[in-house]
Design a protein around this motif. Structure first.
Motif, short mmCIF file in Angstrom:
data_model
loop_
_atom_site.label_atom_id
_atom_site.label_comp_id
_atom_site.label_asym_id
_atom_site.label_seq_id
_atom_site.Cartn_x
_atom_site.Cartn_y
_atom_site.Cartn_z
N GLN A 142 14.52 0.97 14.62
CA GLN A 142 15.54 0.33 13.80
C GLN A 142 15.28 0.69 12.33
N VAL A 143 16.30 1.24 11.70
CA VAL A 143 16.17 1.60 10.29
C VAL A 143 16.25 0.34 9.43
N GLN A 144 15.34 0.24 8.52
CA GLN A 144 15.34 -0.89 7.57
C GLN A 144 15.29 -0.34 6.15
N LEU A 145 15.99 -1.02 5.26
CA LEU A 145 16.02 -0.64 3.85
C LEU A 145 15.57 -1.82 3.01
N VAL A 146 14.69 -1.55 2.08
CA VAL A 146 14.20 -2.59 1.18
C VAL A 146 14.47 -2.16 -0.25
N GLU A 147 15.29 -2.96 -0.92
CA GLU A 147 15.65 -2.66 -2.31
C GLU A 147 14.79 -3.50 -3.25
N SER A 148 14.62 -3.00 -4.45
CA SER A 148 13.92 -3.75 -5.48
C SER A 148 14.39 -3.26 -6.85
N GLY A 149 14.11 -4.06 -7.86
CA GLY A 149 14.40 -3.66 -9.23
C GLY A 149 15.50 -4.43 -9.90
N THR A 190 13.17 5.42 10.24
CA THR A 190 14.03 6.57 10.51
C THR A 190 13.31 7.56 11.41
N ILE A 191 14.06 8.17 12.28
CA ILE A 191 13.50 9.15 13.20
C ILE A 191 13.97 10.54 12.85
N PHE A 192 15.25 10.63 12.51
CA PHE A 192 15.86 11.90 12.20
C PHE A 192 15.99 12.06 10.69
N THR A 217 27.42 -5.73 -13.92
CA THR A 217 26.88 -6.87 -13.19
C THR A 217 27.42 -6.88 -11.77
N ALA A 218 26.52 -6.90 -10.81
CA ALA A 218 26.92 -6.85 -9.40
C ALA A 218 25.67 -6.92 -8.53
N THR A 219 25.90 -7.11 -7.25
CA THR A 219 24.84 -6.91 -6.28
C THR A 219 24.89 -5.45 -5.86
N TYR A 220 23.76 -4.78 -5.95
CA TYR A 220 23.68 -3.36 -5.62
C TYR A 220 23.06 -3.20 -4.24
N TYR A 221 23.77 -2.47 -3.39
CA TYR A 221 23.35 -2.27 -2.00
C TYR A 221 22.98 -0.81 -1.79
N CYS A 222 21.82 -0.62 -1.23
CA CYS A 222 21.36 0.71 -0.84
C CYS A 222 21.89 1.02 0.55
N TYR A 223 22.17 2.29 0.81
CA TYR A 223 22.56 2.69 2.15
C TYR A 223 21.94 4.06 2.47
N VAL A 224 21.79 4.31 3.75
CA VAL A 224 21.38 5.62 4.21
C VAL A 224 22.26 6.01 5.39
N VAL A 225 22.45 7.30 5.53
CA VAL A 225 23.20 7.84 6.66
C VAL A 225 22.25 8.71 7.46
N GLU A 226 22.06 8.32 8.70
CA GLU A 226 21.19 9.07 9.61
C GLU A 226 21.97 9.38 10.87
N ARG A 227 22.15 10.64 11.14
CA ARG A 227 22.92 11.09 12.32
C ARG A 227 24.29 10.41 12.35
N GLY A 228 24.90 10.32 11.19
CA GLY A 228 26.25 9.80 11.13
C GLY A 228 26.36 8.29 11.15
N ILE A 229 25.24 7.59 11.25
CA ILE A 229 25.25 6.13 11.26
C ILE A 229 24.79 5.63 9.89
N THR A 230 25.52 4.66 9.35
CA THR A 230 25.18 4.11 8.03
C THR A 230 24.43 2.80 8.19
N TYR A 231 23.33 2.71 7.48
CA TYR A 231 22.51 1.49 7.46
C TYR A 231 22.52 0.94 6.04
N TRP A 232 22.46 -0.39 5.94
CA TRP A 232 22.57 -1.06 4.65
C TRP A 232 21.36 -1.92 4.36
#
Length: 115
Positions: free
Chosen positions: A1-8, A27-29, A90-105
């Motif tokens: 399971q892909v996990q994303l951790v934002e900071s800053g 991430t695997i791929f 001013t906003a909440t900033y969300y990181c995302y990644v795309v792995e094999r066409g799937i987007t994780y947030w």
């Protein structure tokens, strides 16, 4: 399971700078792209910046010349250097990644720019 951790995210005065970080794990791929969206209260989520696995970058017009997206050599960490910040950033900033066409947030990190 892909996990994303934002900071800053933080409170900063207008004209100031911040650097956001996002680390991906599980991430695997190879990651196809990473980037940042943001969502201000009462507004739709909007794309801020993207970097592809080939290093190509893309920015929203509203942040061009002020924000810089970059990644590390592992290609699992992405940064967003924000300068000349404005209250409208001013906003909440969300990181995302795309792995094999799937987007994780990520869960988001709050940036508040005071005038």
């Amino acid at each position: 399971q892909v996990q994303l951790v934002e900071s800053g995210g933080s409170l900063v005065e207008a004209g100031g700078s911040l650097r956001l970080s996002c680390a991906a794990s599980g991430t695997i791929f190879p990651i196809n792209a990473m980037g940042w969206y943001r969502q201000a209260p009462g507004k739709q989520r909007e794309l801020v910046a993207t970097i592809t696995q080939y290093g190509r970058t893309n920015y929203a017009d509203s942040v061009k010349g002020r924000f810089t997206i970059s990644g590390d050599n592992s290609k699992t960490v992405v940064y967003l250097q924000m300068s000349s910040l404005k209250p409208e950033d001013t906003a909440t900033y969300y990181c995302y990644v795309v792995e094999r066409g799937i987007t994780y947030w990520g869960k988001g990190t709050l940036v508040t720019v005071s005038s």
